[in-house]
Design an enzyme around this catalytic site. Structure first.
Site, PDB file in Angstrom:
ATOM      1  N   CYS A   1       0.820  -1.214   0.000  1.00 47.35           N
ATOM      2  CA  CYS A   1       0.000   0.000   0.000  1.00 47.35           C
ATOM      3  C   CYS A   1       0.857   1.268   0.000  1.00 47.35           C
ATOM      4  O   CYS A   1       1.418   1.604  -1.024  1.00 47.35           O
ATOM      5  CB  CYS A   1      -1.020  -0.049   1.130  1.00 47.35           C
TER       6      CYS A   1
ATOM      7  N   GLU B   1      -2.655  -9.019   3.848  1.00 43.32           N
ATOM      8  CA  GLU B   1      -2.801  -9.526   5.224  1.00 43.32           C
ATOM      9  C   GLU B   1      -4.260  -9.480   5.686  1.00 43.32           C
ATOM     10  O   GLU B   1      -4.581  -9.956   6.772  1.00 43.32           O
ATOM     11  CB  GLU B   1      -1.920  -8.711   6.185  1.00 43.32           C
TER      12      GLU B   1
ATOM     13  N   HIS C   1      -4.110  -4.915   0.542  1.00 36.65           N
ATOM     14  CA  HIS C   1      -3.717  -5.514   1.820  1.00 36.65           C
ATOM     15  C   HIS C   1      -3.820  -7.036   1.820  1.00 36.65           C
ATOM     16  O   HIS C   1      -4.865  -7.593   2.173  1.00 36.65           O
ATOM     17  CB  HIS C   1      -4.567  -4.922   2.950  1.00 36.65           C
TER      18      HIS C   1
HETATM   19  N1  LIG Z   1      -3.313   1.706   3.342  1.00 34.90           N
HETATM   20  C1  LIG Z   1      -2.376   2.520   2.948  1.00 34.90           C
HETATM   21  O1  LIG Z   1      -1.188   2.280   3.084  1.00 34.90           O
HETATM   22  C2  LIG Z   1      -2.834   3.819   2.376  1.00 34.90           C
HETATM   23  C3  LIG Z   1      -1.832   4.442   1.469  1.00 34.90           C
HETATM   24  C4  LIG Z   1      -2.062   5.919   1.250  1.00 34.90           C
HETATM   25  N2  LIG Z   1      -2.162   6.572   2.473  1.00 34.90           N
HETATM   26  C5  LIG Z   1      -3.304   6.132   0.405  1.00 34.90           C
HETATM   27  O2  LIG Z   1      -4.313   6.581   0.892  1.00 34.90           O
HETATM   28  O3  LIG Z   1      -3.281   5.822  -0.747  1.00 34.90           O
END
Ligand SMILES: NC(=O)CC[C@H](N)C(=O)O
Length: 429
Positions: A319, A405, A403
């Protein structure tokens, strides 16, 4: 038909079970049950029931587009600014509340009924709630789960997080889908006028703000907890080898660490500002760049660290970690209209054709057209075709925009942890 009440319950109270008897055929009894759980009047979940449903609106959500949404408050009182995003997960609100990637945001749950499982000790994804507030349609009047230790309202109050309910979450979601993410102000303070709150919403922005520094750990620590065997769902392909992994904490979720530990990693978690040189001195088998809140362009120091590690050690970005890798490789990230937040996003692994349903939470994405030659787009989001994963085998790089996980969400993508192990194994040979 005239019927006689043989048992009564208070309307809208948790003990709302009625028995009605037919006058001519007394054996015909009709039972109407208005709730799925019986709660004794002195149980914790009964606390605060007196204020529902006749509690009047005592909170406002004022959006920067000038719309004002009256609602009822639960959790903390006060005034708070945040960017409103909607999350389509049907379960897992406690994991969402403790995902540090939501710092600076109000999470609006599209699932209309929230709170019925309460909160428990096991579903925390970090040490606290970093989000700005919670927006829901209907707050459950009872809790029913064997792990429940506290009601959602009490939990939010203790953590000083504002929540509102009895607000038209569908209408707000449609607005966000149409106009894009909006900044809003949550307030329970009557002394503040609508105009004041509107002004506040228009004078704050989440773009360009370093939110990682507010959520990252301040010194390194070891992580040893694996996924509890009772919950583990993928124990294949583990041959007992140990890999030393340095995990950069940009707002890391516990389940990333648990999944790595379950796959045989010995993990040292380091702060976001941990220098690349120190990481290399620790001679790791691999480095993980974690998820994290906010705008990847607001943290050039993190991009620089990632750059300094590229090609020297196998790396896996999740992410925010994926976005930082995209920038470190010379690519551009951009803000999406309303982002992806939920546990029902289909992604395709372009290499195998396999489709996973994934857990996602991001507002930014990497523009693949800006990446240099050699970088492969490995995954795409099937809802809008955006880049959901990258690889650069020659540089020992892999990353995902979502994600794997889960927590909350489907476990389909857990196999990528095995891929990371394979990347580290190959690099060692
Ligand atoms: N879940 C995250 O790592 C979010 C990544 C980043 N903050 C976004 O909004 O794209």
């Amino acid at each position: 038909m005239a019927v006689k009440a043989i048992g009564i319950g208070l309307i809208n109270s948790p003990t709302q079970c009625f028995g009605l008897q037919h006058p001519i055929q007394p054996k015909v009894r009709v039972f109407a049950v208005r709730c799925s759980v019986a709660v004794s009047p002195d149980s914790p979940s009964a606390a605060g029931l007196g204020e529902r449903p006749w509690k009047t609106s005592d909170a406002r959500l004022v959006l920067e587009d000038g719309s004002i949404w009256r609602a009822k408050s639960f959790g903390a009182k006060g005034t708070q600014v945040g960017e409103v995003v909607f999350n389509t997960s049907l379960t897992g609100y406690q994991e969402i509340l403790t995902d540090p990637s939501y710092a600076g945001q109000f999470v609006l749950m599209t699932c209309p009924h929230i709170g019925n499982t309460g909160v428990n000790f096991g579903d925390e994804e970090s040490s606290k709630c970093f989000l700005g507030g919670l927006v829901i349609r209907s707050l459950s009047i009872g809790t029913s789960n064997w792990r429940c230790v506290e009601t959602l309202g009490d939990y939010l109050t203790k953590r000083n997080i504002m929540g509102i309910y009895d607000v038209d979450t569908r209408a707000i979601t449609r607005r966000l889908r149409q106009d894009g993410s909006l900044i809003g102000i949550l307030s329970t303070e009557e002394s503040r006028t609508d105009e004041d709150l509107l002004q506040m919403s228009r004078s704050w922005d989440i773009v360009g703000v370093d939110l990682i520094s507010g959520v990252s750990c301040t010194s390194p620590y070891e992580w040893v907890d694996k996924t509890d065997p009772e919950w583990d769902f993928n124990t294949n392909k583990r041959d007992g080898k140990i890999f030393n992994v340095i995990a950069y904490d940009f707002g890391i979720k516990h389940n990333i660490l648990r999944r790595l530990a379950s796959h045989g990693c010995k993990i040292t978690v380091v702060p976001a500002t941990w220098p690349a040189s120190k990481t290399l001195e620790m001679n790791p088998d691999g480095v993980l760049f974690s998820n994290g809140p906010g705008d990847p362009s607001a943290v050039p120091y993190a991009v620089q660290t990632v750059k300094e590690l590229l090609g020297k050690v196998p790396v896996f970005g999740i992410c925010m970690g994926h976005q930082l890798l995209g920038q470190a490789l010379g690519g551009r990230t951009f803000k999406m209209k309303f982002g992806h937040h939920g546990g029902n996003h289909p992604v395709r692994d372009i290499r195998s054709g396999r489709v996973d349903i994934s857990a996602q939470n991001h507002n930014y994405a990497v523009d693949p057209a800006t990446l240099p030659e050699g970088v492969e787009v490995t995954h795409i989001n099937l809802n809008d075709g955006t880049c959901a994963g990258l690889a650069f085998p020659a540089m020992k790089i892999m990353s995902l925009q979502y994600h794997p996980e889960a927590s909350p969400g489907p476990h389909d993508s857990d196999l990528v942890f095995t891929e990371f192990i394979e990347l580290m194994t190959k690099s060692k040979q």
